[in-house]
Write an enzyme that holds these catalytic residues in place. Structure first.
Site, short mmCIF file in Angstrom:
data_model
loop_
_atom_site.label_atom_id
_atom_site.label_comp_id
_atom_site.label_asym_id
_atom_site.label_seq_id
_atom_site.Cartn_x
_atom_site.Cartn_y
_atom_site.Cartn_z
N CYS A 65 86.35 45.22 -44.41
CA CYS A 65 86.50 46.49 -45.11
C CYS A 65 87.79 47.18 -44.68
CB CYS A 65 85.30 47.39 -44.80
SG CYS A 65 85.36 48.97 -45.68
N CYS A 69 85.83 53.88 -40.83
CA CYS A 69 84.66 54.63 -40.33
C CYS A 69 84.34 54.18 -38.90
CB CYS A 69 83.46 54.37 -41.24
SG CYS A 69 83.73 54.85 -42.96
N CYS A 72 81.31 51.64 -37.90
CA CYS A 72 80.89 50.52 -38.75
C CYS A 72 81.33 49.17 -38.21
CB CYS A 72 81.44 50.71 -40.16
SG CYS A 72 80.82 49.48 -41.33
N CYS A 109 68.40 46.61 -52.96
CA CYS A 109 69.61 47.40 -52.77
C CYS A 109 70.79 46.45 -52.58
CB CYS A 109 69.47 48.31 -51.57
SG CYS A 109 68.04 49.41 -51.68
N CYS A 142 69.23 49.15 -56.91
CA CYS A 142 70.15 50.19 -56.48
C CYS A 142 71.45 49.52 -56.05
CB CYS A 142 69.56 50.97 -55.30
SG CYS A 142 70.64 52.24 -54.62
N CYS A 202 71.11 58.63 -54.47
CA CYS A 202 70.57 58.43 -53.13
C CYS A 202 71.67 58.76 -52.14
CB CYS A 202 70.11 56.98 -52.98
SG CYS A 202 69.74 56.50 -51.28
N ARG A 272 63.63 57.93 -46.28
CA ARG A 272 63.57 56.54 -45.86
C ARG A 272 64.06 56.39 -44.42
NH1 ARG A 272 66.70 54.11 -49.54
NH2 ARG A 272 64.90 54.17 -50.90
#
Length: 399
Positions: A65, A69, A72, A109, A142, A202, A272
């Site tokens: 990626c 962040c 992560c 998901c 999702c 979400c 969740r």
């Protein structure tokens, strides 16, 4: 406690607590944690009964990626020893999804690392969505693909997506301490795009990064204002090789207080328990089911969860039941609101996990009257297991 009685009454009326009340929940002592769980449990049962919705993650593309962040394992510069692979083919993704559905999940998901999808990526994911829906009746899908450009949410909806996940992660005031490659406003914009396209939105948070109580309340109040149908609560998995590898700030009792605060602020949404429950709640996971009405089954994106069979046994032993594919998750008034805004998903729900997708971390604050971060807890690195099975491997998935 008068505080808890007040919060139960407000939760049953869908009335927003005050910030002071939300902060007071986080400030309760470990001696009072069972009282807090019992109170928030009344609100959970009022809106969701004893049903637990199961969701299953399929990591379509792992690692590599370009975003930075801090938490992560897939971030730019991460030295975490995770699985790295490019896009799964639609049939591969559908096969991975089928394992979770066979284990009792009603929602799949689909997650891909990266800043956001290109139009070609949206085409690829759209084909994957159609393949999964053709091969699995009643499945909900999702997508979690990062920041969306104009028109992409509409294309995902046309392909059959029911929901879109994009987490806020932490408070607006501290977001710039987490990442330099996108902004808090970018994330809010993507949630708005999902809403506008008729997708169920979400959006959630991640706890355990050294944040203050005020930060947690800030982000949960911001989520209440955004009004997603689903709020995933993630607990940081401190991967070795990431900037937050030494952030072990959570106890099982603090996790329960955080979940209770979220339930009181967002009483009628799908709460969740997402990434990190096995690492930080540990043997107290069954108590958390009295607060949240949804979990992920089996493994996460780059880390392993407990065995899917153990998840199902835990739900049954705690006196709960798995929500069936034909059952509507959300209360009737939220379903009606979804229909009014043109949503194509009958239950108007969502999904999300921080682990390997889109949550971040920051240092706690101790000035301006904010509450200092909790003292560091014992590091339980033995509980952080990198995923080596399922999507992207030749080994059977955990479901």
């Amino acid at each position: 406690m008068d505080l808890l009685n007040t919060l139960v009454d407000k939760g049953l009326r869908r009335e927003l607590p005050t910030r002071e009340e939300a902060l007071a929940v986080l400030a309760t002592s470990d001696d009072d944690v069972l009282d807090v769980v019992a109170a928030a449990g009344k609100v959970r049962r009022h809106w969701f009964g004893r049903r637990v919705k199961l969701n299953y993650l399929v990591n379509l593309k792992s690692g590599l990626c370009p975003e930075d962040c801090s938490y992560c394992s897939q971030r730019l510069g991460s030295k975490a020893d995770i699985l790295k692979y490019t896009w799964l083919k639609p049939d591969e993704a559908s096969k991975a999804a089928a394992a979770g559905l066979a284990g009792g999940a009603k929602r799949v998901c689909l997650v891909a690392s990266g800043r956001g999808p290109t139009d070609r990526d949206v085409d690829r994911v759209s084909e994957t969505i159609r393949t999964i829906k053709e091969q699995n009746e009643q499945v909900e899908v999702c997508a979690c693909l990062g920041l969306l450009s104009d028109g992409q949410a509409e294309r995902l909806r046309e392909a059959g997506a029911d929901a879109y996940n994009h987490n806020l992660n932490t408070s607006e005031g501290t977001y710039a301490d987490i990442t330099t490659t996108h902004t808090y406003a970018d994330r809010v914009d993507t949630v708005h795009k999902a809403h506008a396209a008729g997708l169920s939105a979400c959006s959630g948070l991640i706890a355990g990064m050294g944040e203050s109580d005020e930060d947690l309340v800030d982000v949960v109040f911001s989520l209440r204002e955004l009004d997603p149908d689903s709020v995933p609560v993630n607990f940081l998995i401190p991967f070795e090789g990431t900037p937050l590898a030494k952030e072990w700030n959570l106890t099982p009792q603090r996790c329960l207080r955080i979940l209770a605060m979220v339930r009181f602020v967002c009483p009628d949404v799908e709460v969740r328990i997402a990434g990190g429950r096995e690492v930080h709640l540990r043997t107290m996971q069954p108590l958390a089911l009295h607060l949240a009405n949804s979990i992920f089954l089996g493994d996460y994106l780059t880390s392993e969860g407990q065995a899917g069979k153990a998840d199902l046994e835990m739900i049954a032993d705690a006196g709960f039941e798995v929500e069936g594919a034909g059952e509507v998750t959300l209360p009737e008034h939220r379903v009606e609101a979804a229909a009014g805004c043109g949503s194509v998903c009958g239950s108007h729900e969502g999904c999300g996990s921080h682990e390997g997708t889109d949550a971040c971390g920051h240092e706690g604050r101790d000035a301006c009257g904010t509450t200092a971060a909790p003292a560091a807890q014992e590091a339980r690195t033995d509980l952080v297991a990198v995923r080596r099975r399922g999507a992207g491997t030749d080994l059977a998935p955990n479901a």
